[in-house]
Design a protein around this motif. Structure first.
Motif, PDB file in Angstrom:
ATOM      1  N   ASN A  17       7.736 -11.262  -0.587  1.00 49.48           N
ATOM      2  CA  ASN A  17       8.543 -12.356  -0.048  1.00 49.48           C
ATOM      3  C   ASN A  17       7.620 -13.349   0.664  1.00 49.48           C
ATOM      4  OD1 ASN A  17       7.973 -11.214   2.487  1.00 49.48           O
ATOM      5  ND2 ASN A  17      10.038 -10.393   2.769  1.00 49.48           N
ATOM      6  N   GLY A  18       8.190 -14.298   1.366  1.00 48.26           N
ATOM      7  CA  GLY A  18       7.402 -15.320   2.061  1.00 48.26           C
ATOM      8  C   GLY A  18       6.551 -14.790   3.191  1.00 48.26           C
ATOM      9  N   LYS A  19       6.838 -13.574   3.669  1.00 44.63           N
ATOM     10  CA  LYS A  19       6.039 -12.948   4.743  1.00 44.63           C
ATOM     11  C   LYS A  19       5.039 -11.943   4.170  1.00 44.63           C
ATOM     12  CE  LYS A  19      10.157 -12.448   7.242  1.00 44.63           C
ATOM     13  NZ  LYS A  19      10.946 -11.631   8.153  1.00 44.63           N
ATOM     14  N   ASN A  20       4.860 -11.948   2.867  1.00 45.60           N
ATOM     15  CA  ASN A  20       3.982 -10.999   2.162  1.00 45.60           C
ATOM     16  C   ASN A  20       4.411  -9.547   2.359  1.00 45.60           C
ATOM     17  OD1 ASN A  20       2.425 -13.002   0.997  1.00 45.60           O
ATOM     18  ND2 ASN A  20       0.980 -13.035   2.696  1.00 45.60           N
ATOM     19  N   GLU A  21       5.697  -9.349   2.587  1.00 43.24           N
ATOM     20  CA  GLU A  21       6.250  -7.993   2.575  1.00 43.24           C
ATOM     21  C   GLU A  21       6.581  -7.664   1.120  1.00 43.24           C
ATOM     22  OE1 GLU A  21       8.643  -7.887   6.805  1.00 43.24           O
ATOM     23  OE2 GLU A  21       9.527  -8.999   5.121  1.00 43.24           O
ATOM     24  N   VAL A  22       6.523  -6.386   0.777  1.00 47.78           N
ATOM     25  CA  VAL A  22       6.730  -5.972  -0.614  1.00 47.78           C
ATOM     26  C   VAL A  22       8.112  -5.362  -0.816  1.00 47.78           C
ATOM     27  CG1 VAL A  22       4.270  -5.640  -1.095  1.00 47.78           C
ATOM     28  CG2 VAL A  22       5.593  -3.722  -0.193  1.00 47.78           C
ATOM     29  N   PHE A  23       8.638  -5.587  -2.023  1.00 49.38           N
ATOM     30  CA  PHE A  23       9.897  -4.979  -2.444  1.00 49.38           C
ATOM     31  C   PHE A  23       9.639  -3.494  -2.658  1.00 49.38           C
ATOM     32  CE2 PHE A  23      12.654  -3.279  -5.691  1.00 49.38           C
ATOM     33  CZ  PHE A  23      13.886  -3.843  -5.443  1.00 49.38           C
ATOM     34  N   TRP A  24      10.498  -2.675  -2.070  1.00 51.25           N
ATOM     35  CA  TRP A  24      10.344  -1.225  -2.114  1.00 51.25           C
ATOM     36  C   TRP A  24      11.678  -0.665  -2.546  1.00 51.25           C
ATOM     37  CZ3 TRP A  24       6.705   1.747  -2.982  1.00 51.25           C
ATOM     38  CH2 TRP A  24       6.476   2.991  -2.389  1.00 51.25           C
ATOM     39  N   GLY A  25      11.723  -0.019  -3.727  1.00 50.02           N
ATOM     40  CA  GLY A  25      12.978   0.468  -4.277  1.00 50.02           C
ATOM     41  C   GLY A  25      13.155   1.966  -4.111  1.00 50.02           C
ATOM     42  N   LYS A  26      14.373   2.366  -3.751  1.00 46.74           N
ATOM     43  CA  LYS A  26      14.716   3.786  -3.623  1.00 46.74           C
ATOM     44  C   LYS A  26      15.291   4.265  -4.952  1.00 46.74           C
ATOM     45  CE  LYS A  26      17.889   6.924  -1.342  1.00 46.74           C
ATOM     46  NZ  LYS A  26      18.527   7.204  -2.648  1.00 46.74           N
ATOM     47  N   ARG A  27      14.650   5.282  -5.514  1.00 41.71           N
ATOM     48  CA  ARG A  27      15.087   5.812  -6.811  1.00 41.71           C
ATOM     49  C   ARG A  27      16.499   6.391  -6.725  1.00 41.71           C
ATOM     50  NH1 ARG A  27      11.348   6.713 -10.924  1.00 41.71           N
ATOM     51  NH2 ARG A  27      12.567   8.530 -11.506  1.00 41.71           N
ATOM     52  N   VAL A  28      17.266   6.189  -7.766  1.00 38.89           N
ATOM     53  CA  VAL A  28      18.651   6.639  -7.810  1.00 38.89           C
ATOM     54  C   VAL A  28      18.742   8.132  -7.506  1.00 38.89           C
ATOM     55  CG1 VAL A  28      20.631   6.994  -9.354  1.00 38.89           C
ATOM     56  CG2 VAL A  28      19.406   4.834  -9.401  1.00 38.89           C
ATOM     57  N   ARG A  29      19.618   8.463  -6.555  1.00 35.93           N
ATOM     58  CA  ARG A  29      19.925   9.845  -6.165  1.00 35.93           C
ATOM     59  C   ARG A  29      18.698  10.661  -5.749  1.00 35.93           C
ATOM     60  NH1 ARG A  29      22.853   8.688 -10.524  1.00 35.93           N
ATOM     61  NH2 ARG A  29      21.572   9.919 -11.946  1.00 35.93           N
ATOM     62  N   ARG A 125      14.389  -2.446   0.096  1.00 39.30           N
ATOM     63  CA  ARG A 125      14.087  -3.133   1.355  1.00 39.30           C
ATOM     64  C   ARG A 125      12.719  -3.792   1.223  1.00 39.30           C
ATOM     65  NH1 ARG A 125      13.696   2.495   4.165  1.00 39.30           N
ATOM     66  NH2 ARG A 125      11.614   3.129   3.603  1.00 39.30           N
ATOM     67  N   TRP A 126      12.434  -4.679   2.178  1.00 38.06           N
ATOM     68  CA  TRP A 126      11.097  -5.267   2.300  1.00 38.06           C
ATOM     69  C   TRP A 126      10.283  -4.361   3.206  1.00 38.06           C
ATOM     70  CZ3 TRP A 126      10.230  -8.584  -1.295  1.00 38.06           C
ATOM     71  CH2 TRP A 126      11.214  -9.488  -1.705  1.00 38.06           C
ATOM     72  N   ASN A 127       9.022  -4.188   2.876  1.00 37.79           N
ATOM     73  CA  ASN A 127       8.147  -3.285   3.612  1.00 37.79           C
ATOM     74  C   ASN A 127       6.812  -3.965   3.881  1.00 37.79           C
ATOM     75  OD1 ASN A 127       8.335  -0.736   4.695  1.00 37.79           O
ATOM     76  ND2 ASN A 127       8.087   0.334   2.782  1.00 37.79           N
ATOM     77  N   ASP A 128       6.086  -3.483   4.907  1.00 39.89           N
ATOM     78  CA  ASP A 128       4.716  -3.941   5.118  1.00 39.89           C
ATOM     79  C   ASP A 128       3.950  -3.822   3.814  1.00 39.89           C
ATOM     80  OD1 ASP A 128       4.994  -4.511   7.809  1.00 39.89           O
ATOM     81  OD2 ASP A 128       4.003  -2.680   8.503  1.00 39.89           O
ATOM     82  N   TYR A 129       3.031  -4.738   3.570  1.00 40.09           N
ATOM     83  CA  TYR A 129       2.289  -4.787   2.315  1.00 40.09           C
ATOM     84  C   TYR A 129       1.655  -3.444   1.949  1.00 40.09           C
ATOM     85  CZ  TYR A 129      -0.906  -6.566  -1.270  1.00 40.09           C
ATOM     86  OH  TYR A 129      -1.583  -6.778  -2.450  1.00 40.09           O
ATOM     87  N   TRP A 130       1.020  -2.781   2.924  1.00 43.57           N
ATOM     88  CA  TRP A 130       0.275  -1.557   2.638  1.00 43.57           C
ATOM     89  C   TRP A 130       1.097  -0.268   2.789  1.00 43.57           C
ATOM     90  CZ3 TRP A 130      -4.047  -2.228   0.138  1.00 43.57           C
ATOM     91  CH2 TRP A 130      -4.773  -3.415   0.328  1.00 43.57           C
ATOM     92  N   ALA A 131       2.278  -0.319   3.359  1.00 45.98           N
ATOM     93  CA  ALA A 131       3.062   0.890   3.636  1.00 45.98           C
ATOM     94  C   ALA A 131       3.319   1.752   2.399  1.00 45.98           C
ATOM     95  CB  ALA A 131       4.376   0.528   4.325  1.00 45.98           C
ATOM     96  N   PRO A 132       3.519   1.181   1.207  1.00 47.79           N
ATOM     97  CA  PRO A 132       3.780   2.030   0.045  1.00 47.79           C
ATOM     98  C   PRO A 132       2.653   3.011  -0.294  1.00 47.79           C
ATOM     99  CG  PRO A 132       4.570  -0.171  -0.386  1.00 47.79           C
ATOM    100  CD  PRO A 132       3.805  -0.230   0.912  1.00 47.79           C
ATOM    101  N   VAL A 133       1.420   2.697   0.052  1.00 49.31           N
ATOM    102  CA  VAL A 133       0.312   3.613  -0.247  1.00 49.31           C
ATOM    103  C   VAL A 133       0.552   4.956   0.434  1.00 49.31           C
ATOM    104  CG1 VAL A 133      -2.179   4.027  -0.017  1.00 49.31           C
ATOM    105  CG2 VAL A 133      -1.338   1.734  -0.567  1.00 49.31           C
TER     106      VAL A 133
END
Length: 174
Positions: A17-29, A125-133
């Protein structure tokens, strides 16, 4: 479709997004989160696969995003054998991925996780850029770090992974 080394061609999508946060998707179920990703069909270009997966998993059209960059080469990860379907064992090793960095230019209300009859995600949700690692399943961590690191060159104002780890005390929470 596997290559001769047993890797399935795939695309990964890092949407910011505009704040360089990343899209983070929760897998179904499930209680697991990941970036959108999916296989490249025979004869399909990585870019065409990326747009198809973006629509199928996130409900976004090309006009909702701007391509900022992509990885120079394939990034590979091995899938643990206990995660591999029995009929694929011995031939399937994992995924090889071209990663795309996209900027969301549409609105958040454009996101539609139910764009297909078989949704991949049931939350996001939007997440900090590095949080997904730190939050992704263990066998994908290295590829996530490599993709995010390579693609930071297309963004301004994103701290290094090392600075992120210092700021968050060794790892962030998703």
């Amino acid at each position: 479709m596997l290559d001769r080394d047993g890797y399935r061609p795939n695309v990964g999508i890092i949407l910011v997004n505009g704040k360089n946060e990343v899209f983070w998707g929760k897998r179904v179920r499930e209680h697991s989160w990941q970036f959108p990703q999916g296989g490249i069909k025979p004869g399909e270009s990585p870019e065409a696969a990326m747009y198809r997966e973006l629509l199928e998993e996130v409900g976004l059209l090309p006009q909702h995003v701007k391509i900022l960059g992509r990885t120079r080469d394939w990034l590979r990860y091995d899938v643990p054998s206990n995660w591999v379907r029995r009929e694929w064992r011995g031939s399937y090793r994992g995924q090889k991925q071209i990663w795309f960095l996209l900027r969301m230019v549409g609105r958040e209300c454009d996101v539609c996780l139910r764009a297909t009859s078989h949704p991949e995600f049931d939350g996001w949700r939007w997440n900090d850029y590095w949080a997904p690692v730190d939050a992704v399943i263990e066998f994908k961590k290295d590829v996530y770090e490599r993709a995010l690191t390579e693609l930071t060159r297309f963004l301004k104002g994103v701290e290094s992974y090392g600075d992120y780890l210092k700021r968050t005390g060794g790892g962030g929470t998703p």
